[in-house]
Design an enzyme around this catalytic site. Structure first.
Site, PDB file in Angstrom:
ATOM      1  N   GLU A  81       4.066   2.732  -0.165  1.00 26.35           N
ATOM      2  CA  GLU A  81       4.763   4.029  -0.115  1.00 26.35           C
ATOM      3  C   GLU A  81       5.602   4.328  -1.352  1.00 26.35           C
ATOM      4  O   GLU A  81       5.889   5.493  -1.635  1.00 26.35           O
ATOM      5  CB  GLU A  81       5.652   4.095   1.129  1.00 26.35           C
ATOM      6  CG  GLU A  81       4.862   4.398   2.380  1.00 26.35           C
ATOM      7  CD  GLU A  81       5.769   4.444   3.609  1.00 26.35           C
ATOM      8  OE1 GLU A  81       6.918   4.914   3.488  1.00 26.35           O
ATOM      9  OE2 GLU A  81       5.328   3.988   4.667  1.00 26.35           O
ATOM     10  N   GLY A  82       6.013   3.293  -2.052  1.00 22.95           N
ATOM     11  CA  GLY A  82       6.764   3.506  -3.295  1.00 22.95           C
ATOM     12  C   GLY A  82       5.882   4.219  -4.311  1.00 22.95           C
ATOM     13  O   GLY A  82       6.259   5.235  -4.906  1.00 22.95           O
ATOM     14  N   HIS A  83       4.665   3.684  -4.487  1.00 23.18           N
ATOM     15  CA  HIS A  83       3.707   4.356  -5.376  1.00 23.18           C
ATOM     16  C   HIS A  83       3.386   5.748  -4.825  1.00 23.18           C
ATOM     17  O   HIS A  83       3.207   6.701  -5.584  1.00 23.18           O
ATOM     18  CB  HIS A  83       2.399   3.563  -5.466  1.00 23.18           C
ATOM     19  CG  HIS A  83       2.549   2.157  -5.957  1.00 23.18           C
ATOM     20  ND1 HIS A  83       2.433   1.072  -5.129  1.00 23.18           N
ATOM     21  CD2 HIS A  83       2.804   1.657  -7.192  1.00 23.18           C
ATOM     22  CE1 HIS A  83       2.600  -0.040  -5.833  1.00 23.18           C
ATOM     23  NE2 HIS A  83       2.830   0.285  -7.083  1.00 23.18           N
ATOM     24  N   ARG A 126       4.986  -7.132  -4.246  1.00 16.29           N
ATOM     25  CA  ARG A 126       5.296  -8.564  -4.129  1.00 16.29           C
ATOM     26  C   ARG A 126       5.914  -8.915  -2.770  1.00 16.29           C
ATOM     27  O   ARG A 126       6.003 -10.100  -2.437  1.00 16.29           O
ATOM     28  CB  ARG A 126       6.204  -9.008  -5.272  1.00 16.29           C
ATOM     29  CG  ARG A 126       5.480  -8.967  -6.614  1.00 16.29           C
ATOM     30  CD  ARG A 126       6.274  -9.622  -7.728  1.00 16.29           C
ATOM     31  NE  ARG A 126       5.451  -9.856  -8.899  1.00 16.29           N
ATOM     32  CZ  ARG A 126       5.404  -9.059  -9.978  1.00 16.29           C
ATOM     33  NH1 ARG A 126       6.140  -7.981 -10.027  1.00 16.29           N
ATOM     34  NH2 ARG A 126       4.610  -9.356 -11.001  1.00 16.29           N
TER      35      ARG A 126
HETATM   36  P1  AMP Z   1       3.786  -1.417 -10.111  1.00 12.70           P
HETATM   37  O1  AMP Z   1       2.449  -1.171  -9.500  1.00 12.70           O
HETATM   38  O2  AMP Z   1       4.618  -2.389  -9.373  1.00 12.70           O
HETATM   39  O3  AMP Z   1       3.717  -1.683 -11.595  1.00 12.70           O
HETATM   40  O4  AMP Z   1       4.569  -0.049  -9.977  1.00 12.70           O
HETATM   41  C1  AMP Z   1       4.036   1.139 -10.477  1.00 12.70           C
HETATM   42  C2  AMP Z   1       5.093   2.203 -10.441  1.00 12.70           C
HETATM   43  O5  AMP Z   1       5.535   2.392  -9.100  1.00 12.70           O
HETATM   44  C3  AMP Z   1       6.328   1.858 -11.271  1.00 12.70           C
HETATM   45  O6  AMP Z   1       6.773   3.039 -11.933  1.00 12.70           O
HETATM   46  C4  AMP Z   1       7.300   1.404 -10.226  1.00 12.70           C
HETATM   47  O7  AMP Z   1       8.647   1.589 -10.596  1.00 12.70           O
HETATM   48  C5  AMP Z   1       6.942   2.305  -9.064  1.00 12.70           C
HETATM   49  N1  AMP Z   1       7.404   1.717  -7.808  1.00 12.70           N
HETATM   50  C6  AMP Z   1       7.072   0.517  -7.279  1.00 12.70           C
HETATM   51  N2  AMP Z   1       7.745   0.302  -6.136  1.00 12.70           N
HETATM   52  C7  AMP Z   1       8.542   1.371  -5.941  1.00 12.70           C
HETATM   53  C8  AMP Z   1       9.501   1.750  -4.936  1.00 12.70           C
HETATM   54  N3  AMP Z   1       9.784   0.967  -3.919  1.00 12.70           N
HETATM   55  N4  AMP Z   1      10.112   2.936  -5.066  1.00 12.70           N
HETATM   56  C9  AMP Z   1       9.852   3.748  -6.127  1.00 12.70           C
HETATM   57  N5  AMP Z   1       8.963   3.457  -7.095  1.00 12.70           N
HETATM   58  C10 AMP Z   1       8.322   2.287  -7.008  1.00 12.70           C
END
Ligand code: AMP
Length: 282
Positions: free
Chosen positions: A35-37, A188
């Site tokens: 959900e963050g993505h 993670r």
């Molecule tokens: P990652 O796949 O972990 O490299 O994350 C890709 C993008 O999603 C990055 O800009 C992260 O900061 C963002 N992201 C990951 N988790 C979250 C979260 N919980 N809330 C907001 N953005 C997130």
């Protein structure tokens, strides 16, 4: 929704759309979408005409003893999730496609901030991030790109890079998306056992307590840091760092906080899993 794997075909697909005047939004990710993505994709869909989600597990931002090999991979599920939110394209290149000559010798670095906070414990991490993000900006020709504040140092460094190198792209920051418990969503988190997942709340609870103290008038950087450290330790986490930094410069704050807005940055291990989180003090 289309999955595109080659740089040429992404360029050929996006060029006519850009020519028509369509605003292209890019959401860079490493996959295992949650959900963050989702919040980033949603922001892009609402701001832009075309949304490209890149899914690329970038080897050059991982250290030798880090979790590159065990990082969760599920492109099909990622594509479905991206599509359900309204993304138009998933760009999922192979390592060979992105680095045909092996690890690149041309790198984008921030010589000062790359070795602070997360960078102090992950040598080479931020130059790997800035290099791949530069490539994705150039490959996609996006007008807008979306990054989460969960990775606070990362979005700060990307904004700085865009300014320093005059990339013609607008960076959007998206607030941290948390689980109901308060734990910041992260790919993670999947590594955590149930017990570790409960312990991991020590980071968020500590940040929250520090913010409450700040709002009640606490200005001592060491007391604010101690509040977070104690909460992590009480939850059986192992602190890697807890620092208070200026939101504007990301330089460390010492002594007593003044008028400048600050942010608490924290990293800790729960079991073998390293988690990061942060809280702005406004
Ligand atoms: P990652 O796949 O972990 O490299 O994350 C890709 C993008 O999603 C990055 O800009 C992260 O900061 C963002 N992201 C990951 N988790 C979250 C979260 N919980 N809330 C907001 N953005 C997130």
């Amino acid at each position: 929704m289309q999955i595109i794997k080659s740089i040429d075909s992404l360029r050929q697909t996006l060029a006519p759309l850009a020519k028509e005047g369509k605003r292209i939004g890019l959401v860079p990710t490493m996959g295992a979408l949650h959900e963050g993505h989702g919040a980033l994709i949603k922001a892009s869909v609402s701001e832009c005409d075309v949304t490209v989600v890149s899914v690329f597990l970038n080897p050059i931002q991982f250290g030798k003893n880090e979790d590159l090999d065990k990082y969760p991979k599920r492109l099909e599920a990622d594509a479905k999730l991206a599509e359900s939110i309204g993304a138009d394209f998933v760009f999922a290149p192979s390592v060979q496609e992105m680095y045909p000559d092996g690890d690149p010798m041309t790198l984008v670095r921030d010589e000062q901030l790359e070795s602070m906070y997360c960078g102090a414990y992950r040598p080479g991490h931020f130059r790997g991030v800035l290099t791949v993000v530069s490539k994705l900006f150039l490959i996609s020709g996006a007008n807008d790109a979306f990054f989460g504040e969960k990775d606070y140092q990362q979005v700060f460094l990307i904004e700085k890079m865009v300014k320093d190198l005059n990339f013609n792209i607008k960076i959007h920051r998206v607030k941290i998306v948390r689980e109901e418990s308060g734990l910041a969503r992260s790919s993670r988190n999947e590594y955590l056992t149930d017990e570790e997942r409960a312990q991991a709340l020590g980071i968020y609870n500590g940040l929250k307590a520090a913010k409450v103290a700040y709002e009640a008038g606490e200005r001592s950087v060491s007391k604010i840091r101690d509040t977070v450290v104690k909460s992590i330790v009480a939850a059986r986490g192992v602190v890697q760092y807890v620092e208070v930094a200026s939101q504007k410069t990301l330089q460390k704050c010492n002594g007593a906080l003044g008028d400048e807005k600050a942010v608490i940055l924290a990293a800790a291990f729960f079991g073998k899993t390293r988690l990061i989180d942060n809280m702005e003090l406004n």
